[in-house]
Scaffold this motif. Structure first.
Motif, PDB file in Angstrom:
ATOM      1  N   GLN A 125      10.993   0.746 -15.861  1.00 52.26           N
ATOM      2  CA  GLN A 125       9.918   1.699 -15.629  1.00 52.26           C
ATOM      3  C   GLN A 125       8.602   0.968 -15.425  1.00 52.26           C
ATOM      4  OE1 GLN A 125      10.130   4.449 -18.948  1.00 52.26           O
ATOM      5  NE2 GLN A 125      11.195   5.901 -17.626  1.00 52.26           N
ATOM      6  N   LEU A 126       7.725   1.590 -14.636  1.00 51.16           N
ATOM      7  CA  LEU A 126       6.412   1.034 -14.348  1.00 51.16           C
ATOM      8  C   LEU A 126       5.364   1.598 -15.296  1.00 51.16           C
ATOM      9  CD1 LEU A 126       6.341   1.469 -10.471  1.00 51.16           C
ATOM     10  CD2 LEU A 126       6.667  -0.666 -11.715  1.00 51.16           C
ATOM     11  N   GLU A 127       4.308   0.832 -15.487  1.00 48.54           N
ATOM     12  CA  GLU A 127       3.086   1.314 -16.103  1.00 48.54           C
ATOM     13  C   GLU A 127       2.080   1.463 -14.972  1.00 48.54           C
ATOM     14  OE1 GLU A 127       1.616  -0.845 -19.460  1.00 48.54           O
ATOM     15  OE2 GLU A 127       3.642  -1.254 -20.180  1.00 48.54           O
ATOM     16  N   GLN A 128       1.074   2.325 -15.173  1.00 51.80           N
ATOM     17  CA  GLN A 128       0.025   2.455 -14.169  1.00 51.80           C
ATOM     18  C   GLN A 128      -0.888   1.240 -14.283  1.00 51.80           C
ATOM     19  OE1 GLN A 128      -0.209   5.060 -11.918  1.00 51.80           O
ATOM     20  NE2 GLN A 128      -1.813   3.878 -10.920  1.00 51.80           N
ATOM     21  N   GLU A 129      -0.853   0.351 -13.315  1.00 54.77           N
ATOM     22  CA  GLU A 129      -1.716  -0.821 -13.261  1.00 54.77           C
ATOM     23  C   GLU A 129      -2.006  -1.127 -11.804  1.00 54.77           C
ATOM     24  OE1 GLU A 129       0.178  -3.739 -15.914  1.00 54.77           O
ATOM     25  OE2 GLU A 129       1.949  -3.626 -14.704  1.00 54.77           O
TER      26      GLU A 129
END
Length: 163
Positions: free
Chosen positions: A68-72
């Motif tokens: 999963q991605l983080e918002q960055e």
């Protein structure tokens, strides 16, 4: 989790460089120290709204990694490849599916030839770096704005000190 992984990845890379340098400068043999066969993708998230919690899949040579991605602003993703991989990898596929959706927002692919990376001791491995931007898609040519975003990201992790 991704930020911690990136920090650990940066520390691991520094450790590998130090090990490679020390192993090759001594009298001990050092076959294959410090290099791994892999694909790396720098994903510039600019131009997308909220990708926090989105799942990604990076596939090449019959192997895939999912997370999963983080918002960055920028994320570095990597896929380890078998040690016996050669230069003719074929297609690399990158997909990002927003949280709660069954349809990928990003589904890009690119045919890739790997580059041999030497360990400086007679060994080595095949790898390649790619970039993904909304405007340019998945490419082996890393745009300068991606390199600049990655440099800024690393500086922010180190407390603003240039590396």
């Amino acid at each position: 989790m991704v930020k911690r992984t990136v920090r650990l990845g940066v520390l691991a890379a520094v450790s590998v460089v130090a090990m490679t340098a020390s192993a090759c400068s001594g009298s001990q043999p050092c076959a294959g120290v410090g290099v791994t066969s892999q694909i790396g993708v720098m994903f510039l998230q600019r131009g997308y709204t909220d990708l926090a919690g989105a799942s990604y899949e990076l596939c090449a040579g019959g192997s895939c990694v999912k997370d999963q991605l983080e918002q960055e602003d920028i994320t570095q993703l990597s896929l380890r490849l078998p040690d016996d991989v050669g230069p003719d990898l074929g297609t690399v596929r990158f997909r990002v599916t927003p949280a709660g959706s069954n349809h990928p927002e990003i589904d890009a692919s690119s045919d890739v030839k790997l580059i041999r990376q030497s360990d400086g001791c007679g060994g080595g491995a095949y790898s390649r770096g790619l970039a993904f931007t909304k405007e340019g898609g998945l490419t082996t040519k890393i745009p300068s704005r991606v390199s600049a975003a990655w440099r800024e990201h690393l500086e922010s992790l180190s407390g603003g000190r240039p590396s």
